[in-house]
Enzyme design. Structure first.
Site, mmCIF file in Angstrom:
data_model
loop_
_atom_site.group_PDB
_atom_site.id
_atom_site.type_symbol
_atom_site.label_atom_id
_atom_site.label_comp_id
_atom_site.label_asym_id
_atom_site.label_seq_id
_atom_site.Cartn_x
_atom_site.Cartn_y
_atom_site.Cartn_z
ATOM 1 N N ASP A 158 -25.031 33.701 15.457
ATOM 2 C CA ASP A 158 -24.935 33.115 16.765
ATOM 3 C C ASP A 158 -26.089 32.259 17.150
ATOM 4 O OD1 ASP A 158 -25.135 33.123 19.531
ATOM 5 O OD2 ASP A 158 -24.951 35.313 19.821
ATOM 6 N N HIS A 190 -26.974 39.580 21.810
ATOM 7 C CA HIS A 190 -26.317 39.445 23.165
ATOM 8 C C HIS A 190 -25.025 40.303 23.022
ATOM 9 C CE1 HIS A 190 -24.101 37.006 26.114
ATOM 10 N NE2 HIS A 190 -25.129 36.699 26.673
ATOM 11 N N GLN A 249 -28.736 30.495 21.270
ATOM 12 C CA GLN A 249 -30.094 30.001 21.596
ATOM 13 C C GLN A 249 -30.762 29.249 20.664
ATOM 14 O OE1 GLN A 249 -31.431 30.641 24.695
ATOM 15 N NE2 GLN A 249 -29.879 32.036 25.356
ATOM 16 N N CYS A 307 -27.620 40.234 29.543
ATOM 17 C CA CYS A 307 -26.358 40.668 28.777
ATOM 18 C C CYS A 307 -26.874 41.260 27.190
ATOM 19 C CB CYS A 307 -25.379 39.564 28.427
ATOM 20 S SG CYS A 307 -24.691 38.854 30.065
ATOM 21 N N LYS A 333 -25.876 25.048 27.068
ATOM 22 C CA LYS A 333 -27.175 25.395 26.673
ATOM 23 C C LYS A 333 -28.154 24.174 25.947
ATOM 24 C CE LYS A 333 -26.327 30.457 26.274
ATOM 25 N NZ LYS A 333 -26.831 31.185 27.502
HETATM 26 N N1 PMP Z 1 -25.233 34.761 22.346
HETATM 27 C C1 PMP Z 1 -26.519 34.516 22.945
HETATM 28 C C2 PMP Z 1 -27.826 34.874 22.126
HETATM 29 C C3 PMP Z 1 -26.711 33.893 24.115
HETATM 30 O O1 PMP Z 1 -27.958 33.846 24.697
HETATM 31 C C4 PMP Z 1 -25.281 33.853 24.911
HETATM 32 C C5 PMP Z 1 -25.606 33.175 26.299
HETATM 33 N N2 PMP Z 1 -26.512 34.051 27.192
HETATM 34 C C6 PMP Z 1 -24.282 34.001 24.232
HETATM 35 C C7 PMP Z 1 -24.120 34.516 22.934
HETATM 36 C C8 PMP Z 1 -23.165 33.635 24.932
HETATM 37 O O2 PMP Z 1 -22.891 32.274 25.518
HETATM 38 P P1 PMP Z 1 -21.790 31.730 26.354
HETATM 39 O O3 PMP Z 1 -21.979 32.722 27.669
HETATM 40 O O4 PMP Z 1 -21.978 30.535 26.648
HETATM 41 O O5 PMP Z 1 -20.404 32.074 25.715
#
Ligand code: PMP
Length: 407
Positions: A201, A124, A204, A365, A227
């Site tokens: 990270d 991401h 997910q 993203c 999430k």
């Molecule tokens: N890493 C991953 C794999 C994600 O899916 C996301 C959110 N889509 C993020 C990081 C960032 O999370 P946040 O926008 O809640 O900070």
């Protein structure tokens, strides 16, 4: 069919009873953000109605009560990740802030030209851009471990990239664009063989898989509250105590100090050293309630239910010749990314919305992932504990109806 109590769970989420465009809501955008159970909504309401005050500084009853509940949420988050100590649980705004904190506080003071940060091709943007920024600041280089056309890390290419030049391996536990679950435990062990610390990270993974940071042995693990069925604006950075102790604070301000004078400042100990300013008090407490809700259902049962939904959706998707699945890793979480012949993903998203079906359409993203698969975007259905087989049917029937219109 399993005996997972999905209908009982659905009843806990008031929004799922709502209609969208006069149709029952089919919410399949869970990888972007999950809906909230009543207990989380009630917790927020109760805190604001009866327990709200600023924390850590007050001698009055409400402040002490709010502080107690805030710190109780830290213990709940500790248990959720099986961290050794609450000192290792830092409340941040979300996964993004947690990664930026590690980039600026761990990596920036350490990196020299010639050093490397290693990530993977399926990250991401939140696990790419902070590293690009710190590489720009320090002259270090960002290396990217490649994936194959299934969306799996190519291990034979990954291992040679782990060299003594690498000062941190940062990789997703589960990809938000593809659903791929990475074999993080052996990868962490391989990095450790070269004394390379690892950030996982878990944005997910945390809502869908049981995570044990002591078993994984990673130095850092990050996830976002919104999430895991909790409020937005709050998330967790787990860091091994010795690593966090050695890192300078990320931001200065209130709460992260022991003593301030104009000649210098003494910082607070962990975890407060990294929690400058008034935090998202009610939201942290709400996150505690969300985690307890998830634990009540049980992550093993949630994972099994979602695997079932994914298998069912994948089987139906494979029966649609115009549909291309993006991301077919052998080990996947409940994410189905796809494109349709002749229909742009944004149109898929809009047209499905007309049927009350919420999917995400875009680059998620993860623009480099889109580039790798030579697609501008995908449509993505992502499952949560409250989704049903019937909703998968709605989705696939919706997709078939679009194909007919565009034929
Ligand atoms: N890493 C991953 C794999 C994600 O899916 C996301 C959110 N889509 C993020 C990081 C960032 O999370 P946040 O926008 O809640 O900070």
């Amino acid at each position: 069919m399993s005996n997972f109590p999905v209908m009982q769970i659905r009843a806990d989420f008031p929004i799922l009873a709502d209609k969208i465009r006069d149709r029952p809501l089919v919410y399949l955008d869970n990888a972007a953000s999950c809906q909230k159970p009543q207990v989380v909504i009630d917790t927020l309401t109760h805190v604001y109605a009866h327990e709200y005050a600023n924390i850590h500084r007050g001698v009055h009853t409400l402040s002490m009560r709010a502080t107690e509940r805030f710190e109780a949420a830290r213990e709940i988050a500790r248990g959720f990740l099986n961290a050794e100590s609450v000192k290792e649980i830092i409340f941040v705004r979300g996964a993004t802030e947690a990664i930026n904190l590690v980039a600026q506080s761990y990596a920036r003071p350490l990196l020299q030209p010639g050093d490397e940060i290693l990530i993977t091709a399926m990250e991401h943007h939140a696990n790419i851009v902070p590293w690009q920024m710190v590489c720009q600041q320090t002259g270090a280089a960002l290396k990217v471990a490649p994936m194959n056309l299934q969306g799996e890390l190519i291990l034979e290419a990954f291992y040679p990239l782990l060299t003594p030049k690498v000062k941190l391996l940062a990789l997703s536990h589960m990809s938000n664009a593809l659903g791929t679950i990475n074999p993080v435990k052996p990868l962490i062990a391989a990095a450790h063989a070269l004394n390379i610390p690892v950030l996982v990270d878990g944005a997910q993974a945390a809502p869908h898989l049981a995570v044990d940071v002591q078993d994984l042995d990673c130095e850092f693990y990050v996830f976002s509250g919104h999430k895991v069925y909790g409020p937005s604006g709050v998330g967790v950075l787990y860091g091994k105590q010795a690593w966090l102790e050695a890192m300078p604070p990320y931001q200065g301000g209130g709460d992260m100090i022991r003593k301030v004078s104009f000649s210098g400042t003494e910082y607070a100990g962990l975890p407060h050293k990294f929690e400058a300013g008034t935090p998202a008090i009610a939201e942290v407490i709400g996150l505690g309630a969300a985690i307890q809700y998830v634990q009540g259902v049980g992550l093993a049962a949630i994972a099994a239910h979602e695997a079932d939904l994914l298998a069912y959706a994948t089987e139906l998707a494979r029966g649609i010749p115009e549909l291309r699945i993006i991301g077919e890793a052998a080990h996947k979480g409940g994410i189905l990314s796809f494109t349709l012949h002749k229909i742009h993903p944004h149109d898929i998203g809009t047209l499905l919305d007309n049927l009350g079906i919420a999917v995400r359409a875009g680059h998620h993203c993860a623009m480099p992932v889109m580039e790798f698969f030579c697609v501008p975007a995908t449509a993505r259905a992502s499952f949560a504990m409250y989704n049903t087989h019937q909703e998968v049917d709605y989705l696939m029937n919706g997709v078939k109806s679009l194909i007919k219109v565009f034929a």
